[in-house]
Scaffold this active site. Structure first.
Site, short mmCIF file in Angstrom:
data_model
loop_
_atom_site.label_atom_id
_atom_site.label_comp_id
_atom_site.label_asym_id
_atom_site.label_seq_id
_atom_site.Cartn_x
_atom_site.Cartn_y
_atom_site.Cartn_z
N ARG A 162 3.12 37.03 21.63
CA ARG A 162 2.33 37.84 22.67
C ARG A 162 3.11 38.04 23.84
NH1 ARG A 162 -0.53 37.07 18.69
NH2 ARG A 162 -2.76 36.49 19.05
N SER A 231 -8.88 34.89 22.24
CA SER A 231 -8.02 33.79 22.57
C SER A 231 -7.93 33.61 24.14
CB SER A 231 -6.88 33.48 22.08
OG SER A 231 -6.88 33.48 20.70
N GLU A 327 -3.39 33.74 28.04
CA GLU A 327 -3.03 34.89 27.34
C GLU A 327 -3.89 36.01 27.97
OE1 GLU A 327 -4.14 37.62 24.68
OE2 GLU A 327 -4.66 35.96 23.34
N1 EPU Z 1 -8.42 24.97 15.27
C1 EPU Z 1 -9.31 23.62 15.78
N2 EPU Z 1 -10.17 23.89 16.42
C2 EPU Z 1 -10.56 25.00 17.06
C3 EPU Z 1 -9.84 26.08 16.78
C4 EPU Z 1 -8.81 26.14 15.86
O1 EPU Z 1 -8.92 22.79 15.16
O2 EPU Z 1 -11.64 25.21 17.95
C5 EPU Z 1 -7.47 24.64 14.44
C6 EPU Z 1 -7.41 25.51 13.29
O3 EPU Z 1 -8.28 24.59 12.24
C7 EPU Z 1 -6.36 25.67 12.59
C8 EPU Z 1 -5.39 25.86 13.88
O4 EPU Z 1 -6.20 25.44 14.87
O5 EPU Z 1 -5.65 24.68 12.14
C9 EPU Z 1 -5.18 27.41 14.27
O6 EPU Z 1 -6.46 28.08 14.24
P1 EPU Z 1 -6.66 29.70 13.83
O7 EPU Z 1 -6.19 29.79 12.59
O8 EPU Z 1 -8.28 29.84 14.20
O9 EPU Z 1 -5.85 30.38 14.88
P2 EPU Z 1 -5.61 30.19 16.44
O10 EPU Z 1 -4.14 29.64 16.57
O11 EPU Z 1 -6.60 29.43 17.15
C10 EPU Z 1 -4.44 32.69 16.58
C11 EPU Z 1 -4.56 33.72 17.44
C12 EPU Z 1 -5.56 34.49 17.26
C13 EPU Z 1 -5.62 34.93 15.71
C14 EPU Z 1 -5.69 33.97 14.81
C15 EPU Z 1 -5.44 34.20 13.52
C16 EPU Z 1 -3.31 33.24 19.65
C17 EPU Z 1 -3.45 32.89 21.20
N3 EPU Z 1 -4.44 33.28 18.90
O12 EPU Z 1 -5.50 31.90 16.92
O13 EPU Z 1 -5.71 35.89 18.07
O14 EPU Z 1 -6.75 35.76 15.41
O15 EPU Z 1 -4.50 33.20 15.33
O16 EPU Z 1 -4.14 34.45 13.16
O17 EPU Z 1 -2.16 33.22 19.08
C18 EPU Z 1 -6.13 36.50 20.13
O18 EPU Z 1 -5.03 36.47 20.40
O19 EPU Z 1 -7.19 36.92 21.09
C19 EPU Z 1 -6.78 36.25 18.97
C20 EPU Z 1 -7.88 35.73 18.55
#
Ligand code: EPU
Length: 360
Positions: A162, A231, A327
């Site tokens: 990012r 995010s 972010e």
């Molecule tokens: N998780 C939870 N609770 C929640 C959300 C997530 O326990 O409410 C856990 C999930 O179960 C998983 C982990 O956290 O084990 C990661 O969750 P997820 O795969 O949904 O992705 P994220 O890390 O929350 C990142 C990016 C997203 C992108 C997703 C998918 C960032 C800041 N965000 O989210 O990007 O779509 O991965 O690759 O890196 C964005 O930047 O606006 C965005 C949506």
């Protein structure tokens, strides 16, 4: 160049949080000649806006806005790859769909990300195991001081999680006009991320895209229905020693080791464990399906979202000793602001306690 100059150019439809904000001047350059006609803004506060899907207008008064309007997509086919040149104002998801229609594969994991193509390199957008930098060849960038276009190689852009040079040394020194991609013809589905691993190895790019769209739609709210900016926080990076301690206490903590030895944590998990998933305060809240997304149920004021974000940051620090940093880009009339410098905006809890004192 179309330029609007009045005290009240509304930006409400230019920010996916749907907040009330306006600027006194906005420029829409769409050619090199128009860029060269821009006045010298180096002594003023201004902000370069794409589609506004990662921007939070903290106050109703925004600074001067430049919104680039460079359009067009050009495909050059080579023996083993395609070079695709795209104007900064093109819509990201439309580009992903267009490429797949043309038989050009690679961006399918990045389907449905809101925003413009020119904004993609700024924060090196990423999802489901792929990031923008993976297919970037170079960036055409207009420099305000020299009034010239520069070609920046992928290496020169210093892409990171990012992050890029456009948020660092080159911040507000110029703007991105075109993005040049390189898509190798040899293509393999990237199914490494949780949720895509259910697909067969032989899946087509269109099948991968369909699954990405299904995953995103199930967790991430459509800004048109429930205003948000994806995010809100970055996933925090911590060192191995701090991680070892956390893991003792929370053996199930999701974690992603990085090449440099740091450990990336899932901010959404931390927020959920702090008891805040689905939390609502007034007209703003934490999304029910993804705790990393803050949603606006109908507030006009960016300060409401900042108060909620500060409250979340505090709760997560209290529980995990981990600091979440936004972010989303936060904009006041003085330009871009860091979270900590918005010190006159209190977290929700403080608002309650100070109100309580007055009422008593
Ligand atoms: N998780 C939870 N609770 C929640 C959300 C997530 O326990 O409410 C856990 C999930 O179960 C998983 C982990 O956290 O084990 C990661 O969750 P997820 O795969 O949904 O992705 P994220 O890390 O929350 C990142 C990016 C997203 C992108 C997703 C998918 C960032 C800041 N965000 O989210 O990007 O779509 O991965 O690759 O890196 C964005 O930047 O606006 C965005 C949506």
């Amino acid at each position: 160049m179309a330029m609007h100059s009045n005290q009240n150019y509304s930006l409400k439809s230019n920010n996916s949080f749907n907040l009330k904000a306006s600027c006194s001047r906005i420029y829409f350059p769409s050619s090199l000649a128009e860029l060269q006609q821009l006045p010298d803004l180096s002594a003023e506060t201004f902000y370069i806006l794409g589609d506004g899907s990662n921007t939070l207008f903290v106050e109703s008064q925004a600074p001067i806005i430049i919104q680039p309007k460079f359009n067009g997509i050009n495909i050059l086919e080579q023996d083993d790859h395609f070079v695709v040149t795209v104007g900064a104002a093109e819509n990201w998801h439309d580009l992903v769909c267009f490429c797949l229609e043309q038989g050009i594969y690679g961006l399918e994991n990045l389907a449905l990300i809101p925003g413009s193509v020119g904004a993609a390199p700024v924060q090196n957008i990423g999802a489901y195991g792929v990031e923008f930098a993976d297919f970037c060849q170079e960036i055409q960038w207009y420099e305000f001081a020299s009034k010239n276009l520069h070609s920046l190689t992928k290496q020169a852009c210093r892409f990171a999680y990012r992050d890029s040079i456009f948020k660092q040394e080159r911040y507000n020194k110029g703007l991105i006009t075109q993005v040049i991609f390189n898509f190798p013809k040899a293509w393999q589905a990237n199914l490494s991320y949780a949720g895509l691993d259910i697909l067969a190895k032989e899946s087509t790019a269109k099948q991968v895209m369909a699954q990405v769209i299904a995953l995103r739609s199930s967790k991430l709210p459509d800004p048109k229905e429930l205003p948000n900016a994806g995010s809100f926080f970055k996933n925090p990076l911590i060192n191995e020693a701090d991680f070892a301690q956390l893991r003792q206490q929370y053996p199930k903590i999701p974690h992603y080791p990085q090449k440099n030895g740091e450990i990336k944590l899932a901010a959404g998990w931390l927020i959920e464990q702090a008891g805040l998933k689905g939390f609502r305060h007034g007209d703003v809240g934490v999304h029910q399906q993804q705790a990393l997304v803050l949603v606006n149920y109908g507030s006009d004021q960016g300060t409401d979202i900042i108060s909620l974000a500060k409250y979340i940051q505090r709760k997560v620090v209290e529980k995990f000793s981990v600091f979440l940093t936004p972010e989303v880009r936060m904009i006041t009339h003085k330009g871009e602001s860091s979270f900590s410098s918005l010190s006159d905006i209190n977290p929700i809890e403080d608002i309650h306690s100070s109100r309580g004192q007055i009422d008593d």
